[in-house]
Scaffold this active site. Structure first.
Site, PDB file in Angstrom:
ATOM      1  N   ASP A   1       3.609   8.363 -27.693  1.00  6.46           N
ATOM      2  CA  ASP A   1       2.206   8.572 -28.045  1.00  6.46           C
ATOM      3  C   ASP A   1       1.815  10.016 -27.768  1.00  6.46           C
ATOM      4  O   ASP A   1       2.371  10.655 -26.869  1.00  6.46           O
ATOM      5  CB  ASP A   1       1.308   7.613 -27.241  1.00  6.46           C
ATOM      6  CG  ASP A   1      -0.061   7.428 -27.876  1.00  6.46           C
ATOM      7  OD1 ASP A   1      -0.916   8.325 -27.708  1.00  6.46           O
ATOM      8  OD2 ASP A   1      -0.278   6.403 -28.535  1.00  6.46           O
TER       9      ASP A   1
ATOM     10  N   PRO B   1      -3.287   3.562 -44.837  1.00  4.02           N
ATOM     11  CA  PRO B   1      -3.093   2.421 -45.730  1.00  4.02           C
ATOM     12  C   PRO B   1      -1.614   2.059 -45.833  1.00  4.02           C
ATOM     13  O   PRO B   1      -0.813   2.844 -46.354  1.00  4.02           O
ATOM     14  CB  PRO B   1      -3.647   2.909 -47.064  1.00  4.02           C
ATOM     15  CG  PRO B   1      -3.448   4.399 -47.022  1.00  4.02           C
ATOM     16  CD  PRO B   1      -3.646   4.790 -45.586  1.00  4.02           C
TER      17      PRO B   1
ATOM     18  N   ASP C   1      -2.418 -10.550 -42.637  1.00  2.49           N
ATOM     19  CA  ASP C   1      -3.383 -11.297 -43.443  1.00  2.49           C
ATOM     20  C   ASP C   1      -2.937 -12.747 -43.618  1.00  2.49           C
ATOM     21  O   ASP C   1      -3.748 -13.677 -43.547  1.00  2.49           O
ATOM     22  CB  ASP C   1      -3.543 -10.634 -44.813  1.00  2.49           C
ATOM     23  CG  ASP C   1      -3.937  -9.178 -44.711  1.00  2.49           C
ATOM     24  OD1 ASP C   1      -4.977  -8.894 -44.102  1.00  2.49           O
ATOM     25  OD2 ASP C   1      -3.198  -8.326 -45.230  1.00  2.49           O
TER      26      ASP C   1
ATOM     27  N   ARG D   1      -3.478 -14.669 -40.360  1.00  2.00           N
ATOM     28  CA  ARG D   1      -4.895 -15.024 -40.224  1.00  2.00           C
ATOM     29  C   ARG D   1      -5.275 -16.147 -41.194  1.00  2.00           C
ATOM     30  O   ARG D   1      -6.026 -17.066 -40.841  1.00  2.00           O
ATOM     31  CB  ARG D   1      -5.757 -13.790 -40.509  1.00  2.00           C
ATOM     32  CG  ARG D   1      -5.709 -12.737 -39.422  1.00  2.00           C
ATOM     33  CD  ARG D   1      -6.376 -11.455 -39.883  1.00  2.00           C
ATOM     34  NE  ARG D   1      -6.598 -10.530 -38.772  1.00  2.00           N
ATOM     35  CZ  ARG D   1      -6.846  -9.242 -38.924  1.00  2.00           C
ATOM     36  NH1 ARG D   1      -6.898  -8.713 -40.142  1.00  2.00           N
ATOM     37  NH2 ARG D   1      -7.047  -8.470 -37.868  1.00  2.00           N
TER      38      ARG D   1
ATOM     39  N   HIS E   1      -2.533  -4.849 -48.730  1.00  2.00           N
ATOM     40  CA  HIS E   1      -3.232  -5.101 -47.469  1.00  2.00           C
ATOM     41  C   HIS E   1      -4.567  -4.389 -47.579  1.00  2.00           C
ATOM     42  O   HIS E   1      -4.730  -3.231 -47.205  1.00  2.00           O
ATOM     43  CB  HIS E   1      -2.433  -4.567 -46.276  1.00  2.00           C
ATOM     44  CG  HIS E   1      -3.200  -4.633 -44.980  1.00  2.00           C
ATOM     45  ND1 HIS E   1      -3.633  -5.810 -44.443  1.00  2.00           N
ATOM     46  CD2 HIS E   1      -3.633  -3.656 -44.150  1.00  2.00           C
ATOM     47  CE1 HIS E   1      -4.288  -5.569 -43.317  1.00  2.00           C
ATOM     48  NE2 HIS E   1      -4.308  -4.254 -43.126  1.00  2.00           N
TER      49      HIS E   1
END
Length: 358
Positions: free
Chosen positions: A48, A136, A163, A166, A190
């Site tokens: 990071d 994206p 997705d 979910r 997505h």
């Protein structure tokens, strides 16, 4: 040689090092925790821009190692990718006030290209895999395929795996069914043009359309809830972490254990469903080697049109991005004011869900 892993015999190939770029953020650290609990990865490295944050996350994870699995968990820098078996990219930039979606895309493209440049400088193993989570995701997966030097099968975007996860969970809640027995897919982008695949949806093999309580109204409400799930999580807690981490683990385990699972990952499509030169989610068998094959199953006319529309939306965005890159109008991505103390170029993680309905 082989070793017993989760009760099954697996070859030495399954001892693998996984590096997470953006590992200090919510998505990256949640992914590390999911992988730790999975016990398949033998080495997990968090990378990071905020090195102290990565060190803190690694230390926190390591403190629980005696209760989970014998793994090496630590923070490192970009040099760690050179001997990594799987590199997961979760780093991204937050949306600025009044910033357009395309402007945010362009900033994240610049950031992502910087990450790819660093990876190319360090070098990847010939048999490495790259899993793209940053958004994206479909556009960035396409860029990674073109630039990172690996076969397209080894460059996989998370696509609509989250997705779909979910979607299944929301269906289970609405129909009072066991979540693990719900099978239904979201394909395409997505994003806003994602496509629910109702024609093949089942609950433990039984047609969803025949399930008590399921009708057109339930279908509409569940799909709208799924599309808005990311925004709802952001509103309530600031961003998604747990579900996306588990979704990434599904892809990693499919590769590491050669499970050959059919997952809606985003890969380069050239032929199936009549689509070409675009990355988006279609049913894909994932195992050793990455995307082993893309599967074209019968869809309803509405579903097929939806998938084709998704491809058009993404191809248009990719075209805009490529034209901008070709013109040389790029500039180094800089952190938003909220992250001004962070060094470039890796930036901070934004939840993938932040792209829902934007």
């Amino acid at each position: 040689s082989s070793v017993a892993l989760n009760g099954k015999r697996k070859t030495r190939e399954h001892f693998m090092k996984i590096s997470i770029i953006g590992g200090g953020g919510l998505v990256g650290s949640s992914t590390a925790f999911a992988l730790q609990c999975g016990g398949v990865a033998t080495s997990i490295c968090l990378i990071d821009a905020n090195s102290d944050l990565a060190k803190g996350q690694a230390l926190d994870l390591l403190h629980g190692a005696s209760l989970v699995a014998d793994q090496r968990i630590y923070a490192g820098d970009m040099s760690e990718v050179k001997d990594s078996d799987i590199v997961i990219i979760t780093a991204g930039l937050r949306r600025k006030p009044d910033e357009s979606r395309l402007d945010l895309i362009n900033r994240n493209v610049d950031l992502f290209n910087g990450i790819l440049d660093q990876m190319k400088q360090v070098g990847l193993k010939d048999n490495a895999y790259v899993i793209v989570v940053s958004n994206p995701v479909d556009v960035l997966t396409y860029l990674a395929v073109k630039r990172c030097g690996l076969p397209w099968q080894r460059v996989i975007g998370l696509g609509t795996v989250l997705d779909t996860t979910r979607f299944r969970s929301n269906l289970a809640k609405r129909l009072k069914a066991a979540a693990t027995q719900v099978n239904a897919l979201i394909l395409g982008e997505h994003g806003d043009s994602m496509v629910p695949i109702w024609s093949s949806a089942t609950i433990n093999g039984l047609p969803l359309e025949q399930w008590p309580g399921f009708d057109g109204n339930a279908a509409k409400e569940v799909f709208e809830e799924t599309k808005g799930s990311g925004a709802q999580v952001i509103k309530l807690k600031g961003g998604a972490g747990y579900a996306v981490g588990l979704s990434i683990r599904e892809v990693v385990h499919a590769i590491a254990l050669d499970q050959r699972r059919v997952l809606p990952v985003s890969t380069l499509v050239n032929g199936v469903y009549g689509l070409r030169d675009v990355c988006l989610s279609v049913p894909t068998e994932v195992g050793c080697g990455g995307a082993r094959k893309q599967i074209e199953l019968a869809l309803s006319p509405k579903e097929r049109l939806g998938l084709q529309n998704s491809a058009r939306v993404l191809r248009e965005t990719i075209g805009q991005v490529e034209a901008r890159l070709a013109s040389g109008a790029t500039k180094p991505a800089t952190p938003t004011p909220a992250h001004a103390a962070l060094p470039a170029p890796v930036g901070r993680v934004i939840p993938r869900a932040a792209w829902q309905k934007q």
